[in-house]
Design a protein around this motif. Structure first.
Motif, PDB file in Angstrom:
ATOM      1  N   TRP A 157       0.825  -1.209   0.000  1.00  0.00           N
ATOM      2  CA  TRP A 157       0.000   0.000   0.000  1.00  0.00           C
ATOM      3  C   TRP A 157       0.859   1.258   0.000  1.00  0.00           C
ATOM      4  N   GLN A 158       0.436   2.262  -0.744  1.00  0.00           N
ATOM      5  CA  GLN A 158       1.078   3.578  -0.704  1.00  0.00           C
ATOM      6  C   GLN A 158       0.115   4.596  -0.120  1.00  0.00           C
ATOM      7  N   ASP A 159       0.559   5.319   0.884  1.00  0.00           N
ATOM      8  CA  ASP A 159      -0.182   6.465   1.403  1.00  0.00           C
ATOM      9  C   ASP A 159       0.404   7.746   0.816  1.00  0.00           C
ATOM     10  N   PRO A 160      -0.399   8.799   0.673  1.00  0.00           N
ATOM     11  CA  PRO A 160       0.087  10.026   0.030  1.00  0.00           C
ATOM     12  C   PRO A 160       1.330  10.633   0.670  1.00  0.00           C
ATOM     13  N   ASP A 161       1.509  10.465   1.987  1.00  0.00           N
ATOM     14  CA  ASP A 161       2.651  11.091   2.655  1.00  0.00           C
ATOM     15  C   ASP A 161       3.870  10.174   2.752  1.00  0.00           C
ATOM     16  N   ASP A 162       3.809   9.001   2.137  1.00  0.00           N
ATOM     17  CA  ASP A 162       4.904   8.026   2.234  1.00  0.00           C
ATOM     18  C   ASP A 162       5.778   8.114   0.983  1.00  0.00           C
ATOM     19  N   VAL A 163       6.677   9.085   0.964  1.00  0.00           N
ATOM     20  CA  VAL A 163       7.536   9.309  -0.200  1.00  0.00           C
ATOM     21  C   VAL A 163       8.485   8.136  -0.407  1.00  0.00           C
ATOM     22  N   GLU A 164       8.987   7.559   0.666  1.00  0.00           N
ATOM     23  CA  GLU A 164       9.917   6.433   0.555  1.00  0.00           C
ATOM     24  C   GLU A 164       9.260   5.251  -0.150  1.00  0.00           C
ATOM     25  N   ARG A 165       8.013   4.948   0.197  1.00  0.00           N
ATOM     26  CA  ARG A 165       7.312   3.822  -0.415  1.00  0.00           C
ATOM     27  C   ARG A 165       7.149   4.021  -1.913  1.00  0.00           C
ATOM     28  N   ALA A 166       7.008   5.274  -2.333  1.00  0.00           N
ATOM     29  CA  ALA A 166       6.840   5.563  -3.755  1.00  0.00           C
ATOM     30  C   ALA A 166       8.074   5.192  -4.567  1.00  0.00           C
ATOM     31  N   SER A 167       9.238   5.043  -3.908  1.00  0.00           N
ATOM     32  CA  SER A 167      10.472   4.707  -4.620  1.00  0.00           C
ATOM     33  C   SER A 167      10.607   3.214  -4.884  1.00  0.00           C
ATOM     34  N   ILE A 168       9.686   2.395  -4.356  1.00  0.00           N
ATOM     35  CA  ILE A 168       9.753   0.942  -4.514  1.00  0.00           C
ATOM     36  C   ILE A 168       8.832   0.539  -5.658  1.00  0.00           C
ATOM     37  N   PRO A 169       9.380   0.033  -6.774  1.00  0.00           N
ATOM     38  CA  PRO A 169       8.574  -0.177  -7.987  1.00  0.00           C
ATOM     39  C   PRO A 169       7.778  -1.480  -7.986  1.00  0.00           C
ATOM     40  N   VAL A 170       6.916  -1.649  -6.982  1.00  0.00           N
ATOM     41  CA  VAL A 170       6.014  -2.805  -6.957  1.00  0.00           C
ATOM     42  C   VAL A 170       4.614  -2.324  -6.599  1.00  0.00           C
ATOM     43  N   ALA A 171       3.621  -2.958  -7.212  1.00  0.00           N
ATOM     44  CA  ALA A 171       2.197  -2.764  -6.893  1.00  0.00           C
ATOM     45  C   ALA A 171       1.614  -1.446  -7.363  1.00  0.00           C
ATOM     46  N   GLY A 172       2.380  -0.551  -7.957  1.00  0.00           N
ATOM     47  CA  GLY A 172       1.808   0.653  -8.529  1.00  0.00           C
ATOM     48  C   GLY A 172       1.371   1.673  -7.494  1.00  0.00           C
ATOM     49  N   ASP A 173       0.682   2.708  -7.982  1.00  0.00           N
ATOM     50  CA  ASP A 173       0.319   3.824  -7.105  1.00  0.00           C
ATOM     51  C   ASP A 173      -1.189   4.073  -7.062  1.00  0.00           C
ATOM     52  N   ILE A 174      -1.990   3.054  -7.396  1.00  0.00           N
ATOM     53  CA  ILE A 174      -3.431   3.240  -7.450  1.00  0.00           C
ATOM     54  C   ILE A 174      -3.990   3.700  -6.106  1.00  0.00           C
ATOM     55  N   THR A 175      -3.374   3.307  -4.987  1.00  0.00           N
ATOM     56  CA  THR A 175      -3.917   3.670  -3.675  1.00  0.00           C
ATOM     57  C   THR A 175      -3.737   5.143  -3.359  1.00  0.00           C
ATOM     58  N   LEU A 176      -3.007   5.883  -4.209  1.00  0.00           N
ATOM     59  CA  LEU A 176      -2.887   7.331  -4.032  1.00  0.00           C
ATOM     60  C   LEU A 176      -4.078   8.083  -4.614  1.00  0.00           C
ATOM     61  N   THR A 177      -4.978   7.388  -5.294  1.00  0.00           N
ATOM     62  CA  THR A 177      -6.169   8.016  -5.857  1.00  0.00           C
ATOM     63  C   THR A 177      -7.007   8.640  -4.743  1.00  0.00           C
ATOM     64  N   PRO A 178      -7.433   9.896  -4.886  1.00  0.00           N
ATOM     65  CA  PRO A 178      -8.281  10.509  -3.856  1.00  0.00           C
ATOM     66  C   PRO A 178      -9.511   9.653  -3.567  1.00  0.00           C
ATOM     67  N   GLY A 179      -9.755   9.416  -2.292  1.00  0.00           N
ATOM     68  CA  GLY A 179     -10.880   8.584  -1.875  1.00  0.00           C
ATOM     69  C   GLY A 179     -10.465   7.217  -1.386  1.00  0.00           C
TER      70      GLY A 179
END
Length: 343
Positions: free
Chosen positions: A246-268
């Motif tokens: 899971w990626q949360d909007p404030d987790d910049v470090e997690r965004a650097s890991i190229p697995v599972a994509g960033d769909i969980t950053l979608t508003p809502g």
């Protein structure tokens, strides 16, 4: 017809002998591959089918087990867990060079990144809630009743998981990472005292489901796929790995890991904590030791990514985007330590 991982003439002959009712296949295309099992869409006169086989090269013992995937989707076909229709299993490696199985094609999308789906905030929230509810449905399956009573050994599950993934690391990794050794030791010393038993998926995340999307409609999870790591074990370990992806909007470090994509950053979308809370609400699970399972999730994902990195360095991946993946392994190990530190 030349397709990586497929001997087309032998596959056509095997299908004629085993699934003749669909007609002679007319085409095949790789849907996804390289990071795990290879998945292909096969066109036939009656309907499209999907073929799953192990990756090319560097297949570790007990990994990428087609028989296991086949058995679990067959067992779940009549339950509340959405799975593709099982069609046929081939264990003869002479056909395409590895065991494989065929399943029905599901009309749905594997949603991985924000650009994959245009979701309103209400749709995003509904989809993330449904993801938690389907995970709870998996864990609620009466595995004895569906014929999976011998599918695993729940007693001692987490201790065996640590041992198994430690062995996978040893077989995969050409690197010396001292923080990995320290993490493995910390996890062994923190093993929970009790372990509830359930069917577990082993790699549960949104892009291991197929979702039907329509403008203005509530998203529907049509099927859960990629069951190669499924077994009987601790359901909270499943949740811990889902939250690792899971990626949360404030987790910049997690965004650097190229697995599972960033769909969980979608508003809502639910945050990771909200997702865990919704899962606990619908499942009744005790999340007292969730920090341990978050750490274990990062540990497990680090081993998986190291295996992908090893296949890439050997030229055994199919597709693009593998150049930087090995750099995320130390980050995952550090995140596991941090989860234990924040207990």
């Amino acid at each position: 017809m030349s397709t990586p991982g497929i001997d087309w003439p032998r596959l056509v002959a095997w299908m004629a002998a085993n699934v003749a009712e669909v007609g002679e296949p007319t085409g095949i295309a790789l849907i996804s591959g390289g990071r795990s099992n290879l998945t292909y869409r096969i066109e036939t006169p009656s309907r499209p089918l999907v073929l799953r086989r192990p990756p090319l090269g560097h297949v570790l013992p007990t990994a990428h087990d087609m028989r296991r995937e086949w058995r679990v989707i067959s067992a779940l076909a009549e339950t509340a867990v959405p799975v593709p229709e099982p069609v046929a299993l081939c264990t003869d490696e002479d056909v395409i060079g590895a065991p494989f199985y065929l399943m029905g094609h599901v009309e749905g999308e594997a949603v991985r990144n924000r650009e994959d789906a245009e979701l309103s905030p209400d749709q995003a929230r509904a989809l993330s809630e449904r993801l938690a509810e389907v995970l709870a449905a998996i864990h609620a399956v009466d595995y004895d009743a569906v014929g999976l009573g011998d599918f695993g050994r729940p007693d001692g599950y987490m201790a065996r998981q640590l041992e198994r993934w430690g062995q996978q690391w040893t077989r995969s990794s050409p690197r010396e990472l001292p923080e990995y050794d320290r993490l493995a030791d910390r996890l062994r010393r923190r093993l929970p005292d009790s372990s509830p038993a359930a069917l577990v998926h082993g790699d549960y995340r949104l892009d291991n489901t197929l979702v039907r999307l329509a403008p203005g409609a509530v998203p529907e999870i049509r099927a859960v796929v990629d069951w190669e790591m499924s077994t009987l074990g601790n359901p909270v370990a499943d949740l811990g790995l889902t939250l690792t992806y899971w990626q949360d909007p404030d987790d910049v470090e997690r965004a650097s890991i190229p697995v599972a994509g960033d769909i969980t950053l979608t508003p809502g979308f639910l945050t990771a904590k909200e997702f865990a809370a919704h899962y606990a609400q619908v499942s009744g699970a005790d999340l007292t030791d969730l920090d341990f399972y978050l750490a274990f999730g990062n540990f497990k994902l680090a081993v998986i990514v190291e295996g992908i990195h090893a296949r890439f360095t050997q030229g055994k991946t199919v597709g693009e985007g593998f150049e930087e993946i090995g750099a995320s392994v130390p980050t995952l190990i550090e995140r596991a330590h941090r989860a234990l530190d924040e207990r």
